[in-house]
Design a protein around this motif. Structure first.
Motif, PDB file in Angstrom:
ATOM      1  N   ILE A  28       0.846  -1.205   0.000  1.00 29.86           N
ATOM      2  CA  ILE A  28       0.000   0.000   0.000  1.00 29.86           C
ATOM      3  C   ILE A  28       0.883   1.257   0.000  1.00 29.86           C
ATOM      4  CG2 ILE A  28      -1.599   1.347   1.434  1.00 29.86           C
ATOM      5  CD1 ILE A  28      -2.843  -1.408   2.275  1.00 29.86           C
ATOM      6  N   ALA A  29       1.926   1.242   0.829  1.00 28.35           N
ATOM      7  CA  ALA A  29       2.813   2.414   0.910  1.00 28.35           C
ATOM      8  C   ALA A  29       3.491   2.669  -0.434  1.00 28.35           C
ATOM      9  CB  ALA A  29       3.856   2.204   2.009  1.00 28.35           C
ATOM     10  N   ALA A  30       3.934   1.608  -1.097  1.00 24.62           N
ATOM     11  CA  ALA A  30       4.619   1.769  -2.389  1.00 24.62           C
ATOM     12  C   ALA A  30       3.655   2.330  -3.437  1.00 24.62           C
ATOM     13  CB  ALA A  30       5.194   0.433  -2.848  1.00 24.62           C
ATOM     14  N   ILE A  31       2.420   1.832  -3.430  1.00 25.11           N
ATOM     15  CA  ILE A  31       1.436   2.318  -4.409  1.00 25.11           C
ATOM     16  C   ILE A  31       1.083   3.777  -4.113  1.00 25.11           C
ATOM     17  CG2 ILE A  31      -0.934   2.019  -5.258  1.00 25.11           C
ATOM     18  CD1 ILE A  31      -0.527  -1.051  -4.703  1.00 25.11           C
ATOM     19  N   GLU A  32       0.876   4.095  -2.833  1.00 26.17           N
ATOM     20  CA  GLU A  32       0.531   5.482  -2.485  1.00 26.17           C
ATOM     21  C   GLU A  32       1.678   6.436  -2.801  1.00 26.17           C
ATOM     22  OE1 GLU A  32      -0.987   5.180   1.521  1.00 26.17           O
ATOM     23  OE2 GLU A  32      -3.058   5.035   0.747  1.00 26.17           O
ATOM     24  N   ARG A  33       2.894   5.958  -2.694  1.00 27.04           N
ATOM     25  CA  ARG A  33       4.044   6.820  -2.956  1.00 27.04           C
ATOM     26  C   ARG A  33       4.231   7.075  -4.462  1.00 27.04           C
ATOM     27  NH1 ARG A  33       8.039   3.680  -0.918  1.00 27.04           N
ATOM     28  NH2 ARG A  33       8.475   2.865  -2.998  1.00 27.04           N
ATOM     29  N   ASP A  34       4.082   6.039  -5.272  1.00 31.38           N
ATOM     30  CA  ASP A  34       4.513   6.144  -6.679  1.00 31.38           C
ATOM     31  C   ASP A  34       3.409   6.151  -7.724  1.00 31.38           C
ATOM     32  OD1 ASP A  34       7.201   6.207  -5.945  1.00 31.38           O
ATOM     33  OD2 ASP A  34       7.304   4.012  -5.860  1.00 31.38           O
ATOM     34  N   ALA A  36       0.632   7.867  -8.323  1.00 29.47           N
ATOM     35  CA  ALA A  36       0.116   9.094  -8.928  1.00 29.47           C
ATOM     36  C   ALA A  36       0.978   9.454 -10.145  1.00 29.47           C
ATOM     37  CB  ALA A  36       0.134  10.229  -7.909  1.00 29.47           C
ATOM     38  N   ARG A  37       2.255   9.080 -10.068  1.00 29.52           N
ATOM     39  CA  ARG A  37       3.217   9.374 -11.140  1.00 29.52           C
ATOM     40  C   ARG A  37       3.187   8.299 -12.232  1.00 29.52           C
ATOM     41  NH1 ARG A  37       8.845   8.195 -11.204  1.00 29.52           N
ATOM     42  NH2 ARG A  37       8.550   7.014  -9.278  1.00 29.52           N
ATOM     43  N   LEU A  38       2.918   7.041 -11.871  1.00 28.11           N
ATOM     44  CA  LEU A  38       3.087   5.941 -12.822  1.00 28.11           C
ATOM     45  C   LEU A  38       1.782   5.398 -13.410  1.00 28.11           C
ATOM     46  CD1 LEU A  38       5.976   4.009 -11.019  1.00 28.11           C
ATOM     47  CD2 LEU A  38       6.143   5.569 -12.961  1.00 28.11           C
ATOM     48  N   GLY A  39       0.669   5.595 -12.732  1.00 30.34           N
ATOM     49  CA  GLY A  39      -0.626   5.200 -13.313  1.00 30.34           C
ATOM     50  C   GLY A  39      -0.823   3.708 -13.502  1.00 30.34           C
ATOM     51  N   ALA A  40      -0.299   2.892 -12.581  1.00 27.86           N
ATOM     52  CA  ALA A  40      -0.414   1.439 -12.749  1.00 27.86           C
ATOM     53  C   ALA A  40      -1.802   0.917 -12.391  1.00 27.86           C
ATOM     54  CB  ALA A  40       0.634   0.727 -11.895  1.00 27.86           C
ATOM     55  N   TYR A  41      -2.521   1.621 -11.523  1.00 30.06           N
ATOM     56  CA  TYR A  41      -3.782   1.073 -11.010  1.00 30.06           C
ATOM     57  C   TYR A  41      -5.001   1.874 -11.452  1.00 30.06           C
ATOM     58  CZ  TYR A  41      -1.450  -2.406  -8.226  1.00 30.06           C
ATOM     59  OH  TYR A  41      -0.713  -3.509  -7.858  1.00 30.06           O
ATOM     60  N   LEU A  42      -6.020   1.155 -11.903  1.00 28.39           N
ATOM     61  CA  LEU A  42      -7.316   1.777 -12.189  1.00 28.39           C
ATOM     62  C   LEU A  42      -8.210   1.719 -10.962  1.00 28.39           C
ATOM     63  CD1 LEU A  42      -8.053   0.375 -15.779  1.00 28.39           C
ATOM     64  CD2 LEU A  42      -7.200   2.655 -15.141  1.00 28.39           C
ATOM     65  N   THR A  43      -8.066   0.666 -10.165  1.00 26.98           N
ATOM     66  CA  THR A  43      -8.842   0.517  -8.931  1.00 26.98           C
ATOM     67  C   THR A  43      -7.923  -0.033  -7.856  1.00 26.98           C
ATOM     68  OG1 THR A  43     -10.862   0.037 -10.177  1.00 26.98           O
ATOM     69  CG2 THR A  43     -10.827  -0.632  -7.871  1.00 26.98           C
ATOM     70  N   VAL A 165       4.899  -4.485 -10.895  1.00 21.49           N
ATOM     71  CA  VAL A 165       6.021  -5.353 -10.532  1.00 21.49           C
ATOM     72  C   VAL A 165       7.355  -4.604 -10.679  1.00 21.49           C
ATOM     73  CG1 VAL A 165       7.233  -7.490 -11.106  1.00 21.49           C
ATOM     74  CG2 VAL A 165       4.725  -7.436 -11.110  1.00 21.49           C
ATOM     75  N   ALA A 166       7.527  -3.898 -11.786  1.00 20.24           N
ATOM     76  CA  ALA A 166       8.805  -3.222 -12.046  1.00 20.24           C
ATOM     77  C   ALA A 166       9.087  -2.148 -11.006  1.00 20.24           C
ATOM     78  CB  ALA A 166       8.805  -2.619 -13.448  1.00 20.24           C
ATOM     79  N   ALA A 167       8.037  -1.454 -10.538  1.00 22.86           N
ATOM     80  CA  ALA A 167       8.231  -0.371  -9.572  1.00 22.86           C
ATOM     81  C   ALA A 167       8.263  -0.891  -8.138  1.00 22.86           C
ATOM     82  CB  ALA A 167       7.115   0.670  -9.734  1.00 22.86           C
ATOM     83  N   GLY A 168       8.133  -2.207  -7.963  1.00 22.54           N
ATOM     84  CA  GLY A 168       8.196  -2.767  -6.619  1.00 22.54           C
ATOM     85  C   GLY A 168       6.934  -2.545  -5.801  1.00 22.54           C
ATOM     86  N   MET A 169       5.792  -2.356  -6.454  1.00 18.20           N
ATOM     87  CA  MET A 169       4.519  -2.209  -5.724  1.00 18.20           C
ATOM     88  C   MET A 169       3.990  -3.574  -5.276  1.00 18.20           C
ATOM     89  SD  MET A 169       2.700   0.495  -8.284  1.00 18.20           S
ATOM     90  CE  MET A 169       3.380   2.121  -8.608  1.00 18.20           C
ATOM     91  N   THR A 170       4.184  -4.575  -6.136  1.00 18.84           N
ATOM     92  CA  THR A 170       3.805  -5.949  -5.806  1.00 18.84           C
ATOM     93  C   THR A 170       4.895  -6.882  -6.352  1.00 18.84           C
ATOM     94  OG1 THR A 170       2.530  -6.168  -7.879  1.00 18.84           O
ATOM     95  CG2 THR A 170       1.300  -5.529  -5.903  1.00 18.84           C
ATOM     96  N   PRO A 171       5.125  -8.022  -5.701  1.00 18.94           N
ATOM     97  CA  PRO A 171       6.137  -8.952  -6.215  1.00 18.94           C
ATOM     98  C   PRO A 171       5.686  -9.683  -7.483  1.00 18.94           C
ATOM     99  CG  PRO A 171       5.611  -9.374  -3.897  1.00 18.94           C
ATOM    100  CD  PRO A 171       4.569  -8.440  -4.412  1.00 18.94           C
ATOM    101  N   GLY A 172       4.374  -9.696  -7.739  1.00 21.49           N
ATOM    102  CA  GLY A 172       3.868 -10.370  -8.924  1.00 21.49           C
ATOM    103  C   GLY A 172       2.596  -9.706  -9.407  1.00 21.49           C
ATOM    104  N   ALA A 173       2.180 -10.056 -10.623  1.00 17.59           N
ATOM    105  CA  ALA A 173       0.938  -9.501 -11.176  1.00 17.59           C
ATOM    106  C   ALA A 173       0.425 -10.466 -12.237  1.00 17.59           C
ATOM    107  CB  ALA A 173       1.182  -8.123 -11.786  1.00 17.59           C
ATOM    108  N   LEU A 174      -0.872 -10.346 -12.516  1.00 15.98           N
ATOM    109  CA  LEU A 174      -1.450 -11.088 -13.639  1.00 15.98           C
ATOM    110  C   LEU A 174      -1.733 -10.118 -14.776  1.00 15.98           C
ATOM    111  CD1 LEU A 174      -4.170 -13.584 -12.295  1.00 15.98           C
ATOM    112  CD2 LEU A 174      -1.788 -14.047 -12.952  1.00 15.98           C
ATOM    113  N   GLY A 175      -1.461 -10.581 -15.994  1.00 18.50           N
ATOM    114  CA  GLY A 175      -1.846  -9.859 -17.189  1.00 18.50           C
ATOM    115  C   GLY A 175      -2.516 -10.846 -18.123  1.00 18.50           C
ATOM    116  N   SER A 176      -2.675 -10.435 -19.374  1.00 21.01           N
ATOM    117  CA  SER A 176      -3.117 -11.379 -20.391  1.00 21.01           C
ATOM    118  C   SER A 176      -2.342 -11.065 -21.655  1.00 21.01           C
ATOM    119  CB  SER A 176      -4.621 -11.274 -20.634  1.00 21.01           C
ATOM    120  OG  SER A 176      -4.961  -9.992 -21.123  1.00 21.01           O
ATOM    121  N   ASP A 177      -2.023 -12.122 -22.404  1.00 22.93           N
ATOM    122  CA  ASP A 177      -1.168 -11.983 -23.581  1.00 22.93           C
ATOM    123  C   ASP A 177      -1.904 -12.591 -24.769  1.00 22.93           C
ATOM    124  OD1 ASP A 177       0.898 -12.544 -25.560  1.00 22.93           O
ATOM    125  OD2 ASP A 177       2.380 -12.187 -23.994  1.00 22.93           O
ATOM    126  N   THR A 178      -2.268 -11.741 -25.717  1.00 20.87           N
ATOM    127  CA  THR A 178      -2.976 -12.187 -26.921  1.00 20.87           C
ATOM    128  C   THR A 178      -2.015 -12.197 -28.105  1.00 20.87           C
ATOM    129  OG1 THR A 178      -5.042 -11.306 -26.050  1.00 20.87           O
ATOM    130  CG2 THR A 178      -4.967 -11.705 -28.417  1.00 20.87           C
TER     131      THR A 178
END
Lengths: 487, 100
Positions: A28-34, A36-43, A165-178
């Motif tokens: 939470i701290a990493a997301i709150e810190r970074d 606003a600048r990086l736009g990784a989260y919609l929710t 993941v790259a910014a260190g907000m979470t150690p992992g993430a799910l995406g989808s690859d088409t």
């Protein structure tokens, strides 16, 4: 803390050395810190995250085994359904008339499997609308930015997950690859992105874009963590009729096998015109390191590679034009009323879909229409067969194929936005494995050095394996990673 | 494969088929973009595909059928709660049966 390997973090939570609540607060701290600048989260789902972490800690205190991902924070691409957690697929068409985002009444199977192993969700990650794009700039909300240089794209369509993941907000993430939507952003942001074999991971709960190509795909910071996430989400699911009834392999264990004697195919067509010199240099040096570690490099040919972009954009557009007919203003999301049903549909869709989605729906309608079906759609399906045969022939001589993930490093925001075809052409190295349904991944190679005020930027090495042979892919990937660590 | 110039009208007709209302400016822009994309796609004409079967789906295995058993599906109220317009136990749409 969040940059440690996933298995190590989960082990600490299981042993009580680290509370799931502490890990959640760090995220939470990493997301709150970074963010606003990086736009990784919609929710962001911090309330639910805190509640679940506390529940996990209470369960551990009672002696429960929390699982292989105990307390590990994971970001989830907004294309995956999450029960009671807003899901938009990066589109305004899943935002209702009073601004309320769609709340799915169920979880995607991949999400269910993460939760069953003790993972916690930080929220929903930014993406190109309906996963259509290679820069995250087609998000209906805001673009995500590359942590290495925020004036550049993190890639797409799973840009937000890669940034998390790259910014260190979470150690992992799910995406989808088409067509590369996890491998390309992994390459641009310097993390590991894995597209498993088509059919390996259930698509249940993944908003459909191109059903014959879509694969739920994880991100992590290192190969073994990515192997662990892949192992957790894989396996047959009766809710997806294209899910393969095969046993899941031992992907994590495969990482420990030496690459001595491994035959790595190097396709000449992936080192041709259009490949940036700094990317070629980085990938060739990584391959040399793998050869020094005992692998054998074997030249191979994939002669139909140049046609992959044309084939993909015909087939993916055709499938999208059909899949996206479900967004009609009746059952979920946006609605613009009209005098009759047709007008309701037309107004809702015109207002709800962005320009790239409209473009692909109309392209898809065209290639499927009477008089053009054989010339475009059927022709593309036949060339798809030839692309798959190229791989079959190459895999007669090699165990795995290695190539650049992308022809360039991360480009600047806005650079390709006005030229759809140029944007499409940047996917040339990731599309063939998607069309052939093969497992493929990107892992960090040597960074490209800084030039002319551009900072040093990540480069991705792509590995492609035989269908359902993720074990060899992870063995090769960890071998390359180890060789690069030892230099 | 002939080379159809992508006309304004063609784009509007496709948009209608796809249930998208688009304005004149968008139709003109899309016509240009689609023409450029299709020019690239037409390079496939040069590929010899004589006797090559189309790939509709990469399914390595024969996919099994599910057992024909009743299972609980999503809760109706939970699904209807997400509808932009609902009445009683259904979704609301404009009248589409001419009763005149």
């Amino acid at each position: 803390m969040l940059k440690q390997p996933i298995a190590a973090l989960a082990e600490k939570v299981r042993s009580g050395e680290l509370a799931a609540a502490e890990l959640a607060e760090a995220s939470i701290a990493a997301i709150e810190r970074d963010d606003a600048r990086l736009g990784a989260y919609l929710t962001r789902s911090f309330d639910a995250l805190r509640a679940r972490a506390a529940e996990l800690d209470a369960r551990r205190a009672r002696g429960d085994d929390l699982g292989r991902l105990a307390g590990v924070p994971i970001g989830v691409k907004d294309a995956l359904a999450t029960r009671g957690l807003a899901t938009t697929c990066g589109s305004k068409i899943l935002v209702g008339p009073r601004g309320q985002r769609w709340l799915p009444p169920y979880d995607a199977t991949a999400v269910t499997r993460l939760l069953a192993e003790g993972a916690v969700l930080t929220g929903k990650c930014n993406m190109d609308e309906f996963a259509m794009g290679s820069s995250n700039e087609n998000s209906a909300f805001f673009p995500a930015r590359n942590p290495r240089d925020p004036s550049r794209t993190p890639g797409g369509s799973s840009g937000g997950s890669a940034v998390s993941v790259a910014a260190g907000m979470t150690p992992g993430a799910l995406g989808s690859d088409t067509g590369g939507s996890v491998r390309q952003p992994a390459a641009f942001t310097g993390v590991v992105g894995v597209k498993p074999t088509y059919g390996r991971v259930s698509r249940y709960g993944l908003v459909a874009f191109a059903s014959s190509l879509d694969v739920v795909s994880p991100f992590a910071r290192d190969v073994r963590s990515a192997a662990l996430l892949t192992e957790v989400i894989s396996g047959h699911d009766p809710r997806d009729s294209t899910s393969a009834p095969r046993p899941v392999g031992a992907f994590v264990a495969a990482c420990e096998r030496s690459i001595e004697g491994l035959r790595i195919g190097v396709p000449s067509q992936y080192f041709a015109a259009g490949l940036a010199a700094e990317v070629e240099d980085s990938v060739r040096r990584a391959l040399d390191a793998a050869a020094k570690a005992g692998a054998t490099l074997v030249p191979v040919s994939l002669p139909h590679t140049e046609h992959a972009v044309a084939v993909y954009y015909v087939l993916a557009a055709a499938e999208a034009s059909s899949n996206l007919s479900r967004f009609d203003g009746v059952r979920f999301g946006a609605r613009r009323d009209g005098a009759d049903l047709a007008e309701l549909y037309e107004r809702t869709r015109a207002e709800g879909f962005g320009p790239e989605v409209e473009r692909r729906i109309i392209l898809g309608a065209y290639v499927l229409s009477h008089g053009y079906y054989d010339a475009y759609y059927l022709k593309a399906q036949r060339v798809r067969t030839l692309l798959a045969r190229d791989f079959d022939a190459a895999f007669a001589d090699v165990d795995v194929i290695a190539a650049p993930t992308t022809p360039t490093t991360a480009f600047s925001l806005g650079e390709k936005l006005d030229d759809p075809l140029t944007m499409y052409l940047s996917d040339v190295y990731t599309l063939p494995a998607s069309l052939a349904g093969l497992p493929a991944m990107s892992l960090p190679s040597f960074d490209a050095p800084p030039v002319d005020g551009r900072p040093s930027l990540p480069v991705g090495l792509q590995l492609i394996a035989r269908a359902f042979d993720e074990e060899t892919m992870f063995r090769a990937a960890r071998g390359v990673e180890r060789a690069l660590e030892e230099r | 494969m002939t080379s159809p110039a992508f006309s304004h009208d063609a784009v509007r007709r496709l948009a209608r088929l796809a249930r998208l209302s688009i304005g004149d400016d968008d139709a003109a822009r899309l016509a240009g973009e689609l023409e450029k994309i299709l020019a690239h796609v037409r390079a496939l004409e040069a590929v010899d595909t004589e006797g090559v079967p189309p790939t509709t789906h990469v399914s390595v295995d024969r996919l099994p059928l599910r057992a024909d058993e009743l299972v609980v599906s999503l809760d109706r109220e939970a699904v209807l709660a997400q509808a932009p317009a609902r009445a009683q136990e259904g979704f609301v749409v404009p009248a589409f049966v001419d009763e005149g």
